[in-house]
Write a protein that holds these residues in place. Structure first.
Motif, PDB file in Angstrom:
ATOM      1  N   LYS B  38       0.832  -1.201   0.000  1.00  0.00           N
ATOM      2  CA  LYS B  38       0.000   0.000   0.000  1.00  0.00           C
ATOM      3  C   LYS B  38       0.870   1.256   0.000  1.00  0.00           C
ATOM      4  CE  LYS B  38      -3.409   1.980   3.097  1.00  0.00           C
ATOM      5  NZ  LYS B  38      -4.266   1.685   4.261  1.00  0.00           N
ATOM      6  N   GLU B  57      -7.302   2.383   0.131  1.00  0.00           N
ATOM      7  CA  GLU B  57      -7.478   1.006   0.574  1.00  0.00           C
ATOM      8  C   GLU B  57      -7.014   0.064  -0.516  1.00  0.00           C
ATOM      9  OE1 GLU B  57     -11.354  -0.208   1.910  1.00  0.00           O
ATOM     10  OE2 GLU B  57     -11.564   1.668   3.024  1.00  0.00           O
ATOM     11  N   ILE B  58      -6.318  -0.973  -0.132  1.00  0.00           N
ATOM     12  CA  ILE B  58      -6.039  -2.005  -1.130  1.00  0.00           C
ATOM     13  C   ILE B  58      -6.585  -3.333  -0.615  1.00  0.00           C
ATOM     14  CG2 ILE B  58      -4.008  -0.840  -2.058  1.00  0.00           C
ATOM     15  CD1 ILE B  58      -2.344  -3.077  -0.686  1.00  0.00           C
ATOM     16  N   ALA B  77      -7.215  -1.497  -5.723  1.00  0.00           N
ATOM     17  CA  ALA B  77      -6.830  -0.342  -4.928  1.00  0.00           C
ATOM     18  C   ALA B  77      -7.866   0.746  -5.096  1.00  0.00           C
ATOM     19  CB  ALA B  77      -5.458   0.149  -5.368  1.00  0.00           C
TER      20      ALA B  77
END
Lengths: 274, 94
Positions: B38, B57-58, B77
């Motif tokens: 990330k 956010e991944i 992602a």
């Protein structure tokens, strides 16, 4: 419960394994209630307890005093399959094959389970396998002969994590149909934001929902008495009755345990899509 | 975890924990590894546009299927862009 669906003919036997990964989330209770519910609708049902060494389904069903032979005896050829089946006198068409209490998991192999199930398939509409906790040989035995699975979980982190693992293992074993039973849901806690909602659990586990069972003290009472409560007026009894109908492929709206109607409509929407 | 942890309901905490836990369970990739990935993605994208790295956010999920199951895992992602207008005048060598 009304007998409205009993006239429909089941073409072939469906073998359902009830599993969860984690112990104590309600596999045995779910097996007993779904099995009894199907029998109440006129189906021929065989419940098989595959938890060798820690049998429980017999006491939940109230049949513990009638055990003569068990699954291990059948596998070892000490008795015929028919001799190990206990007929539940309260419901015509309902039979239990108990597990052995004094043996261990290695007494049975997945291949032997498949053989026993193949034999029973000719005589029953549904075979329900109560799976032991864990992912070892007992689990492998229980899933070996099954066509579909009911994955039981509670709205707790540990149970959901284990359920996710189990779903992965079932997929790896070629299962196409897995349905989720969310047990012991407490609407008051969900409303306070202290428990994951059914929707939350479905979002996380991403398999079709087949039942939401509210946390209900009547379940304890029914276990005390050895009489599954499916179809009774209690919340859990009603919820299990609906699970039974959904197992047969009927579309049944989810019970409204709460005023938030939109929420339940949403949940049932998920079910219909799946 | 984030800034407003005081206000988070225990239900939300459970969901957040499970989200991270199950990703690593499913693909055998540790949360630390996900954080590293990330961070690197954020670094690369920041070269070209202003992003909200805090809220990106991944996720490793299954391609195409909304259920996240039964297919090849893919990395998704979600990276909030702070200033869209800054994309118009891209400065390749910032």
């Amino acid at each position: 419960m009304e007998n409205q669906f009993s006239q429909e003919q089941q073409n072939c036997c469906e073998v359902i394994v009830v599993t969860s990964g984690k112990g104590g989330v309600g596999k045995t209770t779910t097996s007993a209630n779904v099995g009894t519910g199907l029998a109440k609708l006129g189906k021929k049902v065989c419940l098989i307890d595959t938890d060798i060494g820690l049998r429980n389904l017999d006491v939940v069903m109230g049949l513990e005093n009638r055990i003569v032979y068990n699954l291990v005896d059948v596998v070892e050829g000490s008795c015929r399959v028919k001799q190990a089946l206990i007929r539940d006198k309260r419901h015509p068409g309902l039979y239990l094959m108990p597990s052995a209490q004094t043996r261990d998991k290695s007494s049975v192999t997945p291949g032997q389970m498949v053989k026993v199930i193949e034999h029973l398939k000719e005589q029953f509409d549904y075979i329900i396998l109560d799976c032991p906790a864990g992912i070892e040989q007992g689990f492998q035995n229980a899933i070996a002969g099954a066509d579909r699975a009911l994955v039981v979980t509670t709205p707790e982190v540990s149970a959901i994590r284990d359920a996710d693992r189990i779903i992965g293992l079932l997929e790896a074993n070629g299962f196409k149909q897995m349905d989720l039973v969310i047990n012991r849901l407490r609407m008051d806690m969900v409303r306070r934001g202290d428990m994951m909602s059914a929707q939350d659990v479905v979002d996380i586990l991403a398999i079709p929902l087949i039942g939401i069972i509210p946390d209900d003290e009547n379940v304890v009472v029914s276990t005390n008495q050895g009489e599954p409560l499916v179809g009774s007026a209690s919340p859990a009894g009603q919820a299990y009755a609906n699970v039974v109908l959904r197992v047969q492929g009927k579309e049944v709206p989810y019970l409204n345990f709460d005023k938030g109607i939109s929420f339940w409509t949403r949940v049932s929407g998920i079910f219909h899509k799946a | 975890m984030r800034h407003f942890f005081r206000r988070k309901s225990s239900c939300q905490v459970a969901k957040d924990r499970l989200k991270i836990l199950l990703i690593s369970d499913r693909v055998n990739c540790s949360p630390e590894m996900m954080e590293l990935i990330k961070g690197d993605i954020a670094k690369v994208i920041s070269k070209y546009m202003k992003i909200d790295a805090e809220n990106m956010e991944i996720q490793i999920n299954t391609k195409g299927s909304k259920t996240g199951r039964g297919g090849k895992p893919s990395l998704f992602a979600s990276i909030p862009i702070v200033d869209v207008s800054s994309m118009a005048d891209l400065k390749p060598n910032r």
